[in-house]
Structures are given as structure tokens and as C-alpha cells.
Design a protein around this motif. Sequence first.
Motif: not given
Length: 496
Positions: A430-448
Motif C-alpha cells: 500500500l501507498e498511504l497518504q496519512t500516517i494515522m491510517a498506516r499506524d492503525e493497519i500496523m496495529r491490526l496486524y499485531s492482533a493476529t
Amino acid sequence: MLGINDDLRNLLLATNLGRSRDHPLAGWNILTILYGNRASADIPRTLGFIVEQYNINYLDGKTNEKMITDAVLKNVLKVLEEEASFVEVSPRKIRVRMASGAYHMQQAPVYRITSRGIEYLTMIPKVLDAESTVTANTARIEEYCNLVAKLNSPHLDATNTKLFNDFHNMVSAYSDVMKGMHKLGEDLDEVSNDLAFNHGGKVAEHLNQMLNKKALPAYTKLIQQGSLIQNLAKSESFSDQVARSRQGSDSLEIDQAINNQLKLSAQMHQDKIYVQEQLQILTTSFEPTASAIDSSYDSIYLIFQTILDSINLLSKEYDHIHSQTVDIKQLTKQIDGLLTNYQSISMPKQTPRHLAQDRQVSDTNDLLEAGVLGPVIYQADTTSKKVATVEDNPMIAEDDEVALDISEALSEFQKLVMVDENNGRLDRNLELQTIMARDEIMRLYSATNYDHYDSFAPFGRPIKKVTAIQKTGPIWLHCKNENYSVQLPCGFEFEF
């Protein structure tokens, strides 16, 4: 209380014969009543008689002992009879004097002291005199050896009690000898060590002479009796002869006088076992094997070794004293000569220590020429110390401002990873424009890595399930205006 001193009283309190809490001397007093109360010899020793005598003559005034009851006395008598076998009880018909003066016949238990109880009663006071009675002397050893030789005679007379008495005296003599030798061993261990540390040369010499001239010959003679003791133990007829000798013509046993064959047979069998057991104990004491020495506390070899060790220690001390003897006159003459010429005495200078590694030598391991090697020459290096100033501090970078536009980040999150209203999926870079969206995606991966998702709520919406997608391989997340990317090990899918 009758006939008891403080030392005996303390010893009896420690043993508490009869196990009575309120009457710790009751067991001893009962044996005394049954054994020594001859003023009322015609009165049967019933429970009532013992209670009456106890409360009149045997209460302990030092502890204000209360009068003993029938129930307590019965418990004490039970211990003396069933466990210690110091007392026997048998039902007998007795005459009871009525209030009218007439006598009435009735059956009641009558108590009597046994031979074991008599032995205990007479043996305990001897413990207090042990310091005077336990002694080591050659006369007792000689007496023991003579008795052993006498008992090994091929012609033993069992028609009278002399043979039984000789055997009993032999056992008693051996017991006295071993008690004395144990005391000698303990005293030797203490005295010889004390002499060794205090360097008592003369005393050590005298003690060593006593051991060599008296103790060792007597002990050697004692050891020689081992074979004779073994002969008695192996004899098939000796124990029987000694047992029959007890019932010899000069015996004063009541059962023999009334010809009570049942008791006489039982007594002979018991005496035979006694003789065999005593011979076995004596034989074990003379066995030189390691197991016999360890199992017998009266092993003759163990005590003999103690004496030998003491002799060796005293001999070393005696030799040590003599080896330190000097000629005082010669020593004084040498000291006077040194004092006269002390000004001209030259002391050699200590050879300086040199390390071969500091010098140019052909063999660095050869230090025999250390005395002629020159000193080590070191070249001093000039060092300068740099002082840090404010100008040397590094430049501090300014922090980047992070714009937190939640609505824009939520829109980007929904656009890139949401499949429908309740499900999302990340399976590509993914190529993101906002840092907050990137950080939320990263946190979701840790839920695995979890099976509960209470702590995961992107943009405030709780997660129900997150599952890793291993087949996607690594996923890269890059945000604009950043020179680095975030790599996730694999993709994932989730459900709100």
C-alpha cells in the motif's frame, strides 16, 4: 520422701518411670514399696496397700505432690507390668479385716516385684557413683582372664551354682574392663592432644611409658582371650551346663524347693538363652572384621586402636621436644660473636627483579643474567587533553509535526483495506497518504497473535476477529513524504 538424695531424684525425674505427669517418681516409689517394705511383710501387696503406703511415706515434698489416686496408680502399675516387666500381678485369696474385727476371705490382685525390677532398683543408684566405680586397672583384666581360662576347663561341675556364678562374674568383669577401657580411651584422647599442643615433653614421656609397660601388655593379654571365648560360644553343652548349674544343690530358689518343674524348665530355657546371647556379644567384641567392629560398641580392637594412636601421638611429641634441644652455651657464644662484629657485617643487596620482556635479549626465558641487565628505559609520550565546549555539541533536529486528520485517515483506511461494511483485507503493498491510517493497519496486524481482541479498536470500532494470510508473503506499507517503509510478515483479514 524416704531414702532418696537430690542427684538420684533428678535422675529419676529425667527418666519418669511410669510416665505419670503429676507423679513422675511414682514408678520408682512403687518398686521401692514392693521391694523394701518389710515392716508389714504379712500384709498382701494389693492396690489399696500400695496407695496407702505411697500417700503416707512417699509423696514428694519439694514439688508439693498431691496424694495419688487409685486410678493413677493403676496406670503406673500397668506400665511397670506390661511394658517394663518390673512388676507381676496375680489373683490371690487374701484375708480382709472387717469393722467388727473379724476377717473375711476375698480374691484380689496382688503385686510383686520381678527380678528385672530388683535389678533396675539396685542398678540406677550405681549410675551416680560411676566416676568412682568406672576405672581401668590391670587387676580386673587379670581376673577376667582367669575366669575365662577356668570356664574353658574340660571338666565343669554343674551340680552346684559355682559354674553359673563364675560365668556371671566373667561377664561382669568383662563389662567392668570395657567400661574402664572406654574411659581410658576418652581420657587419653583428651590428655594426649592437650600435651601435644602444650608441648609437655616430660609428662608425655611418663604417660607413654605407662601405656607401653602396663596398658599394652594387659590389652594384648585381653585380646588373646578371643579364641577361648569363641570356644565357649561354639560349645554345644556349655550353655546347658551353666543353665543347669543355676539349679545346683546350693540354690535357694523357691521353685526348686517345692519342685515346680514347669517353672524350673522355663527358667533353665531362659538361662540358656541368656548364656548364648552373652557369649555372642563377647565373641563379636573380639572379631577383627570391619562389620563386627562397627556393630559392637565394646569392640576390643577399636579401643586398642585408640591406645595405639595415643602412643604414636605422645611419641611424636616426645621426639619433637628432644629434636628442639639446643646447646645453650654454644648458642650464647655465637650471639656474643655477632654482637661484637655487628658493625662490620655486610648484608648483600637484594637482586632487583627484571622482566626480560622489557629488554632486547636473545632468550626471554633466561633470567640468569638478570643482575647485569640494565634498567628499563621508557619514552614518555606527550598527551594533550581536549576540552569540549558548547560549539562541539551536535545539531538538534527539529521534530516533524504530524497532522492528525481523523476523517481523512478513516476515509483512506476504508478505501484501501475495507471489503464491505464489516470486513477488511490486506493482501498487497500500500501507498498511504496519512500516517494515522498506516499506524492503525500496523496495529491490526499485531492482533493476529491474539485470540481475544478487546484491546484492538481501529478508529474506535471494536474488532471481532483477525486472521493472518500467510500466502501473501511480506507486505510493504509506505507513507508519502517518508524515506522508509514498514514491512509486515504477511497480510491479514479482519472482521468488525
